[in-house]
Design an enzyme around this catalytic site. Sequence first.
Site, PDB file in Angstrom:
ATOM      1  CG  ASP A 112      -2.137  -0.977   1.161  1.00  0.00           C
ATOM      2  OD1 ASP A 112      -2.355  -1.482  -0.041  1.00  0.00           O
ATOM      3  OD2 ASP A 112      -2.518  -1.266   2.129  1.00  0.00           O
ATOM      4  NE  ARG A 156      -9.807  -3.457   3.527  1.00  0.00           N
ATOM      5  CZ  ARG A 156      -9.230  -4.803   4.262  1.00  0.00           C
ATOM      6  NH1 ARG A 156      -9.191  -4.509   5.382  1.00  0.00           N
ATOM      7  NH2 ARG A 156      -9.441  -5.737   3.445  1.00  0.00           N
TER       8      ARG A 156
HETATM    9  O1  F6P Z   1      -1.628  -5.475   2.018  1.00  0.00           O
HETATM   10  C1  F6P Z   1      -2.513  -4.399   2.400  1.00  0.00           C
HETATM   11  C2  F6P Z   1      -3.829  -4.812   1.631  1.00  0.00           C
HETATM   12  O2  F6P Z   1      -3.413  -5.150   0.333  1.00  0.00           O
HETATM   13  C3  F6P Z   1      -4.747  -3.549   1.510  1.00  0.00           C
HETATM   14  O3  F6P Z   1      -4.608  -2.616   0.520  1.00  0.00           O
HETATM   15  C4  F6P Z   1      -6.272  -4.558   1.404  1.00  0.00           C
HETATM   16  O4  F6P Z   1      -7.251  -3.705   1.806  1.00  0.00           O
HETATM   17  C5  F6P Z   1      -5.742  -5.689   2.108  1.00  0.00           C
HETATM   18  O5  F6P Z   1      -4.612  -5.533   2.384  1.00  0.00           O
HETATM   19  C6  F6P Z   1      -6.335  -6.807   1.902  1.00  0.00           C
HETATM   20  O6  F6P Z   1      -5.972  -7.836   2.707  1.00  0.00           O
HETATM   21  P1  F6P Z   1      -6.745  -8.990   3.182  1.00  0.00           P
HETATM   22  O7  F6P Z   1      -7.764  -9.206   2.015  1.00  0.00           O
HETATM   23  O8  F6P Z   1      -5.882 -10.161   3.316  1.00  0.00           O
HETATM   24  O9  F6P Z   1      -7.508  -8.516   4.274  1.00  0.00           O
END
Ligand code: F6P
Length: 304
Positions: A112, A156
């Site tokens: 991110d 996110r």
């Molecule tokens: O690594 C960060 C991230 O890629 C965010 O951008 C994303 O919302 C989240 O991880 C999703 O991860 P998971 O689906 O494992 O919760």
Amino acid sequence: MNAAVRAVVRKAIFHNVEIYGIYHGYTGLIEGQIEKLELGSVGDIIHRGGTKLYSARCPEFKTIEGQKKGIEQLKKHGIEGLVVIGGDGSYMGAKKLTEHGFPCVGVPGTIDNDIPGTDFTIGFDTALNTVIDAIDKIRDTATSHERTYVIEVMGRHAGDIALWSGLAGGAETILIPEENYDMDDIVARLKRGNERGKKHSIIIVAEGVGSGVDFAKQIEEATTFETRVSVLGHVQRGGSPTASDRVLASRLGAFAVELLLEGKGGRCVGIQKNELVHHDIIEILDQPHTIDNDMYRLSKELSI
Ligand code: F6P
């Protein structure tokens, strides 16, 4: 992250320091999943995505009891300093250990790119290149079928992947969580483009803004242009790391060990203006993540 793990292990052994790996993050720390690592333990991993040490979310480590259990394990294994590689959750744990007086150094590892105190985090460049590859491929269909494409990328809370990939991929519109958007303006721009002969468009939406699927429906209704959506998802989190990420991870991992050897705990490492830097890990977590405003402005200027 593997390249960072390798750098930490090799740098420590280079300085004749014993080095241990903790598996499954803070969960493994609490449970004592700790193993001595040797030079060969980190052989053949520099080109692999993910982490050889595995990763896990650990709600228990948010409690003081969990943190104390972790510190007991560290002491039991004679460990005197800890390198923590990860994103905000990992840094939060490192901050807690620091507050308990245990020497920790944080290494920013997240696609991110949203850790303060560093221009780049490990994994961002690799994720970016995956997204660019996807945009280029989708663009071929967009052009041939004269369609509008909405591509949802990860992020996110941070828009860096969307902004950088949108700029590098020539997107017409980039939506990021840090900035508001005006649907009427987006629709007007798409229509204007269409009137001057532009029959396809690429719109990048960071997941933190909302669902790309919903957004595509709204665009199609408002413009009547055939619109498709692609949600790139977790492909962005894997794959062989780019050269740039491997070099960054190697530099940051080794630097973290250097700091611990100098007795400097409670720090987090980063790269700013291509120089290795370190900051107070407690203070850094209070700083908000910001996007590069000049770049955001540029992306708008280039997609008129
Ligand atoms: O690594 C960060 C991230 O890629 C965010 O951008 C994303 O919302 C989240 O991880 C999703 O991860 P998971 O689906 O494992 O919760």
